[in-house]
Design a protein around this motif. Structure first.
Motif, mmCIF file in Angstrom:
data_model
loop_
_atom_site.group_PDB
_atom_site.id
_atom_site.type_symbol
_atom_site.label_atom_id
_atom_site.label_comp_id
_atom_site.label_asym_id
_atom_site.label_seq_id
_atom_site.Cartn_x
_atom_site.Cartn_y
_atom_site.Cartn_z
ATOM 1 N N LEU A 16 0.979 -1.294 0.201
ATOM 2 C CA LEU A 16 0.017 -0.008 -0.050
ATOM 3 C C LEU A 16 0.817 1.311 0.035
ATOM 4 N N ALA A 17 2.156 1.228 -0.160
ATOM 5 C CA ALA A 17 3.006 2.189 0.021
ATOM 6 C C ALA A 17 3.218 2.934 -1.600
ATOM 7 N N GLY A 18 2.394 2.624 -2.568
ATOM 8 C CA GLY A 18 2.800 3.424 -3.836
ATOM 9 C C GLY A 18 1.889 2.516 -4.837
ATOM 10 N N ALA A 19 1.905 2.919 -6.122
ATOM 11 C CA ALA A 19 1.026 2.639 -7.144
ATOM 12 C C ALA A 19 1.628 2.847 -8.332
ATOM 13 N N GLN A 20 1.082 2.158 -9.615
ATOM 14 C CA GLN A 20 1.398 2.494 -10.869
ATOM 15 C C GLN A 20 0.265 2.994 -11.717
ATOM 16 N N CYS A 21 0.345 4.052 -12.032
ATOM 17 C CA CYS A 21 -0.864 4.815 -12.619
ATOM 18 C C CYS A 21 -0.997 4.276 -13.964
ATOM 19 N N PRO A 22 -2.400 3.735 -14.038
ATOM 20 C CA PRO A 22 -2.645 3.355 -15.460
ATOM 21 C C PRO A 22 -2.352 4.307 -16.692
ATOM 22 N N ASP A 23 -2.259 5.546 -16.189
ATOM 23 C CA ASP A 23 -2.100 6.548 -17.386
ATOM 24 C C ASP A 23 -0.649 6.890 -17.559
ATOM 25 N N ALA A 24 0.274 6.219 -17.058
ATOM 26 C CA ALA A 24 1.698 6.360 -16.833
ATOM 27 C C ALA A 24 2.543 6.273 -18.121
ATOM 28 N N GLY A 25 1.849 5.673 -19.149
ATOM 29 C CA GLY A 25 2.475 5.800 -20.429
ATOM 30 C C GLY A 25 2.292 7.092 -21.305
ATOM 31 N N GLU A 26 1.417 8.054 -20.645
ATOM 32 C CA GLU A 26 0.975 9.278 -21.314
ATOM 33 C C GLU A 26 2.239 10.306 -20.898
ATOM 34 N N ASP A 27 2.221 11.614 -21.460
ATOM 35 C CA ASP A 27 3.142 12.542 -20.926
ATOM 36 C C ASP A 27 2.668 12.981 -19.082
ATOM 37 N N GLY A 28 3.544 13.395 -18.716
ATOM 38 C CA GLY A 28 3.257 14.046 -17.410
ATOM 39 C C GLY A 28 3.873 13.417 -16.168
ATOM 40 N N ASP A 29 3.384 13.845 -15.095
ATOM 41 C CA ASP A 29 3.816 13.177 -13.843
ATOM 42 C C ASP A 29 3.168 12.259 -13.257
ATOM 43 N N HIS A 30 3.906 11.177 -12.944
ATOM 44 C CA HIS A 30 2.910 10.060 -12.363
ATOM 45 C C HIS A 30 3.522 9.563 -11.157
ATOM 46 N N GLU A 31 3.222 10.014 -10.042
ATOM 47 C CA GLU A 31 3.622 9.933 -8.769
ATOM 48 C C GLU A 31 2.320 9.626 -7.765
ATOM 49 N N THR A 32 2.523 8.566 -6.993
ATOM 50 C CA THR A 32 1.377 8.362 -6.188
ATOM 51 C C THR A 32 1.223 9.465 -5.160
ATOM 52 N N GLN A 33 -0.139 10.087 -4.749
ATOM 53 C CA GLN A 33 -0.153 11.184 -3.837
ATOM 54 C C GLN A 33 -0.893 10.668 -2.752
ATOM 55 N N PHE A 34 -1.737 9.674 -2.777
ATOM 56 C CA PHE A 34 -2.336 8.883 -1.609
ATOM 57 C C PHE A 34 -3.014 7.586 -2.063
ATOM 58 N N VAL A 35 -3.158 6.877 -1.041
ATOM 59 C CA VAL A 35 -3.949 5.506 -1.199
ATOM 60 C C VAL A 35 -4.676 5.281 0.015
ATOM 61 N N PHE A 36 -5.866 4.815 -0.161
ATOM 62 C CA PHE A 36 -7.176 4.669 0.822
ATOM 63 C C PHE A 36 -7.372 3.238 0.776
ATOM 64 N N ALA A 37 -7.315 2.302 1.706
ATOM 65 C CA ALA A 37 -7.549 0.916 1.503
ATOM 66 C C ALA A 37 -8.343 0.491 2.607
ATOM 67 N N PHE A 38 -8.993 -0.897 2.517
ATOM 68 C CA PHE A 38 -9.794 -1.290 3.704
ATOM 69 C C PHE A 38 -9.860 -2.942 3.284
ATOM 70 N N ALA A 39 -9.965 -3.732 4.400
ATOM 71 C CA ALA A 39 -10.188 -5.162 4.214
ATOM 72 C C ALA A 39 -11.471 -5.750 4.352
ATOM 73 N N GLU A 40 -11.810 -6.615 3.638
ATOM 74 C CA GLU A 40 -13.045 -7.168 3.621
ATOM 75 C C GLU A 40 -13.148 -8.869 3.877
ATOM 76 N N GLU A 41 -13.772 -8.999 5.023
ATOM 77 C CA GLU A 41 -13.555 -10.526 5.204
ATOM 78 C C GLU A 41 -14.104 -11.652 4.144
ATOM 79 N N GLN A 42 -13.787 -12.895 3.931
ATOM 80 C CA GLN A 42 -14.194 -13.592 2.982
ATOM 81 C C GLN A 42 -15.551 -14.020 2.952
ATOM 82 N N ASN A 43 -16.179 -13.980 1.911
ATOM 83 C CA ASN A 43 -17.776 -14.159 2.005
ATOM 84 C C ASN A 43 -17.932 -15.051 0.893
ATOM 85 N N GLU A 44 -18.316 -16.265 0.958
ATOM 86 C CA GLU A 44 -18.367 -17.248 0.030
ATOM 87 C C GLU A 44 -19.704 -17.016 -0.653
#
Length: 142
Positions: A81-109
């Motif tokens: 969770l300490a970074g990411a790869q932007c799906p638009d990174a192939g395009e011009d410009g700056d592509h650095e991760t600013q922030f990530v938000f995450a949560f976990a969800e328990e297994q649900n068959e």
């Protein structure tokens, strides 16, 4: 890595959220007392309500509103969770991760899909280019 962070990444803290805030996005040395310093930022694991409030304070956006907007674009978020790869990174410009938000969800068959296979981490990221994107995975895959 703190025990809280390791437990979160193992799906053992479904009541908590994780936030990665890049140093370039939020420059506040006090963040390190609440989380793990990582390359280029700080990663914090806190209970859900406090985490959503901290996310709003840091980004100016509601956590769940951000997650909803990011769901329409798939990208790759690092399993720590300490970074990411932007799906638009192939395009011009700056592509650095600013922030990530995450949560976990328990297994649900009953839901099926990856939810039947185990606990799921849902992660949402914002790139400096403006692209918001999401990723999800089973904790057993991480």
């Amino acid at each position: 890595m703190t025990d809280q962070r390791a437990e979160f990444l193992a799906g053992e803290r479904p009541e908590d959220v994780a936030l990665f805030l890049a140093d370039s996005f939020v420059s506040d040395d006090r963040l390190e007392q609440f989380g793990d310093p990582v390359a280029d930022g700080t990663l914090i694991v806190v209970d859900g309500e406090r985490g959503r409030n901290a996310f709003q304070a840091a980004t100016g956006t509601g956590a769940m509103e951000f997650a909803k907007s990011a769901m329409s674009t798939e990208g790759e978020i690092d399993d720590d969770l300490a970074g990411a790869q932007c799906p638009d990174a192939g395009e011009d410009g700056d592509h650095e991760t600013q922030f990530v938000f995450a949560f976990a969800e328990e297994q649900n068959e009953e839901v099926g899909g990856i939810y039947a296979d185990g606990d799921v981490i849902h992660a949402y990221a914002q790139c400096t280019c403006g692209t918001a994107f999401s990723d999800r995975w089973n904790v057993t895959e991480a």
